[in-house]
Design a protein around this motif. Structure first.
Motif, PDB file in Angstrom:
ATOM      1  N   HIS A 165       0.812  -1.220   0.000  1.00 24.40           N
ATOM      2  CA  HIS A 165       0.000   0.000   0.000  1.00 24.40           C
ATOM      3  C   HIS A 165       0.843   1.268   0.000  1.00 24.40           C
ATOM      4  O   HIS A 165       0.481   2.256  -0.632  1.00 24.40           O
ATOM      5  N   GLU A 166       1.949   1.253   0.688  1.00 25.67           N
ATOM      6  CA  GLU A 166       2.814   2.434   0.715  1.00 25.67           C
ATOM      7  C   GLU A 166       3.347   2.741  -0.687  1.00 25.67           C
ATOM      8  O   GLU A 166       3.311   3.876  -1.151  1.00 25.67           O
ATOM      9  N   ARG A 167       3.825   1.711  -1.386  1.00 24.04           N
ATOM     10  CA  ARG A 167       4.348   1.917  -2.740  1.00 24.04           C
ATOM     11  C   ARG A 167       3.235   2.276  -3.723  1.00 24.04           C
ATOM     12  O   ARG A 167       3.493   2.859  -4.769  1.00 24.04           O
ATOM     13  N   ALA A 168       2.002   1.945  -3.375  1.00 24.29           N
ATOM     14  CA  ALA A 168       0.862   2.267  -4.233  1.00 24.29           C
ATOM     15  C   ALA A 168       0.250   3.621  -3.883  1.00 24.29           C
ATOM     16  O   ALA A 168      -0.850   3.942  -4.328  1.00 24.29           O
ATOM     17  N   GLY A 169       0.950   4.420  -3.075  1.00 18.08           N
ATOM     18  CA  GLY A 169       0.455   5.753  -2.751  1.00 18.08           C
ATOM     19  C   GLY A 169      -0.530   5.809  -1.608  1.00 18.08           C
ATOM     20  O   GLY A 169      -1.192   6.821  -1.402  1.00 18.08           O
ATOM     21  N   GLN A 170      -0.638   4.729  -0.862  1.00 21.98           N
ATOM     22  CA  GLN A 170      -1.542   4.675   0.288  1.00 21.98           C
ATOM     23  C   GLN A 170      -0.698   4.447   1.543  1.00 21.98           C
ATOM     24  O   GLN A 170      -0.802   3.420   2.214  1.00 21.98           O
ATOM     25  N   GLY A 171       0.135   5.428   1.882  1.00 25.44           N
ATOM     26  CA  GLY A 171       1.139   5.287   2.917  1.00 25.44           C
ATOM     27  C   GLY A 171       0.642   5.314   4.341  1.00 25.44           C
ATOM     28  O   GLY A 171       1.393   5.021   5.265  1.00 25.44           O
ATOM     29  N   THR A 172      -0.600   5.680   4.575  1.00 25.21           N
ATOM     30  CA  THR A 172      -1.150   5.705   5.928  1.00 25.21           C
ATOM     31  C   THR A 172      -2.186   4.601   6.064  1.00 25.21           C
ATOM     32  O   THR A 172      -3.119   4.512   5.272  1.00 25.21           O
ATOM     33  N   SER A 173      -1.992   3.763   7.064  1.00 24.26           N
ATOM     34  CA  SER A 173      -2.944   2.682   7.354  1.00 24.26           C
ATOM     35  C   SER A 173      -3.431   2.834   8.779  1.00 24.26           C
ATOM     36  O   SER A 173      -2.692   3.292   9.652  1.00 24.26           O
ATOM     37  N   ALA A 174      -4.680   2.444   9.010  1.00 19.96           N
ATOM     38  CA  ALA A 174      -5.237   2.519  10.364  1.00 19.96           C
ATOM     39  C   ALA A 174      -6.322   1.474  10.538  1.00 19.96           C
ATOM     40  O   ALA A 174      -7.034   1.124   9.592  1.00 19.96           O
ATOM     41  N   TYR A 175      -6.410   0.973  11.754  1.00 16.50           N
ATOM     42  CA  TYR A 175      -7.556   0.177  12.159  1.00 16.50           C
ATOM     43  C   TYR A 175      -8.507   1.144  12.854  1.00 16.50           C
ATOM     44  O   TYR A 175      -8.081   1.928  13.711  1.00 16.50           O
ATOM     45  N   ILE A 176      -9.757   1.096  12.493  1.00 19.80           N
ATOM     46  CA  ILE A 176     -10.756   1.957  13.109  1.00 19.80           C
ATOM     47  C   ILE A 176     -11.776   1.056  13.785  1.00 19.80           C
ATOM     48  O   ILE A 176     -12.328   0.153  13.147  1.00 19.80           O
ATOM     49  N   THR A 177     -11.973   1.282  15.084  1.00 22.93           N
ATOM     50  CA  THR A 177     -13.000   0.530  15.791  1.00 22.93           C
ATOM     51  C   THR A 177     -14.254   1.384  15.838  1.00 22.93           C
ATOM     52  O   THR A 177     -14.184   2.606  15.971  1.00 22.93           O
ATOM     53  N   LEU A 178     -15.395   0.722  15.696  1.00 23.13           N
ATOM     54  CA  LEU A 178     -16.675   1.427  15.701  1.00 23.13           C
ATOM     55  C   LEU A 178     -17.633   0.778  16.687  1.00 23.13           C
ATOM     56  O   LEU A 178     -17.693  -0.457  16.765  1.00 23.13           O
ATOM     57  N   LYS A 179     -18.348   1.601  17.421  1.00 20.45           N
ATOM     58  CA  LYS A 179     -19.513   1.139  18.173  1.00 20.45           C
ATOM     59  C   LYS A 179     -20.706   1.575  17.338  1.00 20.45           C
ATOM     60  O   LYS A 179     -20.779   2.730  16.887  1.00 20.45           O
ATOM     61  N   ILE A 180     -21.635   0.647  17.120  1.00 25.87           N
ATOM     62  CA  ILE A 180     -22.782   0.952  16.267  1.00 25.87           C
ATOM     63  C   ILE A 180     -24.082   0.655  16.992  1.00 25.87           C
ATOM     64  O   ILE A 180     -24.098  -0.060  18.002  1.00 25.87           O
ATOM     65  N   GLY A 232     -10.425   3.194   0.189  1.00 30.06           N
ATOM     66  CA  GLY A 232      -9.345   2.674   1.015  1.00 30.06           C
ATOM     67  C   GLY A 232      -9.753   1.618   2.016  1.00 30.06           C
ATOM     68  O   GLY A 232      -8.894   1.067   2.701  1.00 30.06           O
ATOM     69  N   ALA A 233     -11.054   1.313   2.129  1.00 23.60           N
ATOM     70  CA  ALA A 233     -11.481   0.263   3.057  1.00 23.60           C
ATOM     71  C   ALA A 233     -10.942  -1.068   2.551  1.00 23.60           C
ATOM     72  O   ALA A 233     -11.108  -1.425   1.386  1.00 23.60           O
ATOM     73  N   SER A 234     -10.280  -1.805   3.434  1.00 30.07           N
ATOM     74  CA  SER A 234      -9.606  -3.026   3.026  1.00 30.07           C
ATOM     75  C   SER A 234     -10.169  -4.272   3.702  1.00 30.07           C
ATOM     76  O   SER A 234     -10.168  -5.336   3.119  1.00 30.07           O
ATOM     77  N   HIS A 235     -10.631  -4.136   4.939  1.00 30.45           N
ATOM     78  CA  HIS A 235     -11.141  -5.275   5.690  1.00 30.45           C
ATOM     79  C   HIS A 235     -12.175  -4.769   6.693  1.00 30.45           C
ATOM     80  O   HIS A 235     -11.937  -3.771   7.368  1.00 30.45           O
ATOM     81  N   ILE A 236     -13.288  -5.473   6.784  1.00 31.25           N
ATOM     82  CA  ILE A 236     -14.359  -5.116   7.717  1.00 31.25           C
ATOM     83  C   ILE A 236     -14.739  -6.376   8.478  1.00 31.25           C
ATOM     84  O   ILE A 236     -14.943  -7.430   7.876  1.00 31.25           O
ATOM     85  N   VAL A 244      -8.255   0.500   6.990  1.00 33.51           N
ATOM     86  CA  VAL A 244      -8.253   1.418   5.850  1.00 33.51           C
ATOM     87  C   VAL A 244      -6.834   1.798   5.468  1.00 33.51           C
ATOM     88  O   VAL A 244      -5.923   1.773   6.304  1.00 33.51           O
ATOM     89  N   HIS A 245      -6.660   2.142   4.198  1.00 34.02           N
ATOM     90  CA  HIS A 245      -5.392   2.637   3.675  1.00 34.02           C
ATOM     91  C   HIS A 245      -5.695   3.958   2.974  1.00 34.02           C
ATOM     92  O   HIS A 245      -6.586   4.021   2.127  1.00 34.02           O
ATOM     93  N   THR A 246      -4.978   5.014   3.326  1.00 33.75           N
ATOM     94  CA  THR A 246      -5.183   6.335   2.732  1.00 33.75           C
ATOM     95  C   THR A 246      -3.835   6.919   2.310  1.00 33.75           C
ATOM     96  O   THR A 246      -2.788   6.471   2.781  1.00 33.75           O
ATOM     97  N   PRO A 247      -3.853   7.942   1.457  1.00 32.65           N
ATOM     98  CA  PRO A 247      -2.586   8.535   1.025  1.00 32.65           C
ATOM     99  C   PRO A 247      -1.789   9.165   2.160  1.00 32.65           C
ATOM    100  O   PRO A 247      -0.563   9.101   2.175  1.00 32.65           O
ATOM    101  N   ASP A 248      -2.483   9.772   3.138  1.00 29.57           N
ATOM    102  CA  ASP A 248      -1.777  10.469   4.211  1.00 29.57           C
ATOM    103  C   ASP A 248      -2.720  10.669   5.395  1.00 29.57           C
ATOM    104  O   ASP A 248      -3.886  10.285   5.355  1.00 29.57           O
ATOM    105  N   ASN A 249      -2.209  11.298   6.463  1.00 26.58           N
ATOM    106  CA  ASN A 249      -3.016  11.516   7.670  1.00 26.58           C
ATOM    107  C   ASN A 249      -4.189  12.451   7.422  1.00 26.58           C
ATOM    108  O   ASN A 249      -5.243  12.305   8.028  1.00 26.58           O
ATOM    109  N   ARG A 250      -4.006  13.426   6.553  1.00 33.18           N
ATOM    110  CA  ARG A 250      -5.101  14.346   6.241  1.00 33.18           C
ATOM    111  C   ARG A 250      -6.281  13.591   5.618  1.00 33.18           C
ATOM    112  O   ARG A 250      -7.431  13.803   5.987  1.00 33.18           O
TER     113      ARG A 250
END
Length: 185
Positions: free
Chosen positions: A96-111, A128-132, A145-151
């Protein structure tokens, strides 16, 4: 994005489509009720799965040679694994970093209780959603998720995910480094 499990093609590649090895169009996801009941896999099937996980482009000939069966047997076994829903598709592992998606994060959700299906469909559409996963514990959903940057990550969490009415709260876990585990064989 739904991936259609592809059958071995005429060129002998396990992940090849019908015309000269090119991929075939994606079908809608299979209805799990339409699949046969799960059955135990024998050692040869498990070896085939390990090989295809390591190299989804392996030829039928190389699979057959490595697991010591005929090409016809390897072809039939791969087709059965696809038809039984064991193999869901063939894909590329992406850096993902080489593909321009250098920021990855796990996001936890309460629904909101009993809204998993509706939330899942909205999360699937996120860039950028990769796994749910629906999970048990202190939160209800885990999203990778994988995104280009923190912004872009901030925008995704604050304006897209938190705008979903059924999402009660989120927590973002920034990934510093990640490593896909290779199948052991």
């Amino acid at each position: 994005m739904a991936e259609r499990p592809e059958r071995p093609g005429p060129d002998g590649r396990a992940g090849a489509g019908p015309d000269k090895g090119s991929p075939t169009p994606a079908d809608p996801p299979r209805d799990p009720a339409a699949l046969p009941p799960p059955r135990p896999l024998d050692a040869i099937d498990q070896d085939i799965l390990r090989m295809l996980q390591a190299d989804g482009r392996a030829s039928i000939r190389s699979v057959a040679e490595r697991v010591h069966v005929s090409r016809a047997n390897a072809y039939a076994r791969i087709n059965r694994l696809v038809e039984d829903g064991v193999i869901r598709g063939f894909s590329a592992r992406v850096d993902h970093e080489r593909a321009g998606q250098g920021t990855s994060a796990y996001i936890t959700l309460k629904i909101v209780q009993n809204t998993w299906r509706a939330v899942r469909e909205q999360l699937r559409e996120l860039p950028g959603a990769s796994h749910i996963a629906l999970v048990g514990g202190d939160f209800d959903v885990l999203l990778l998720v994988h995104t280009p940057d923190n912004r872009a990550l901030r925008e995704l969490v604050l304006t897209r995910i938190q705008a979903i009415p059924e999402v009660l709260s989120t927590r973002t876990l920034l990934v510093f480094e990640e490593q896909d585990l290779e199948p052991r064989g």
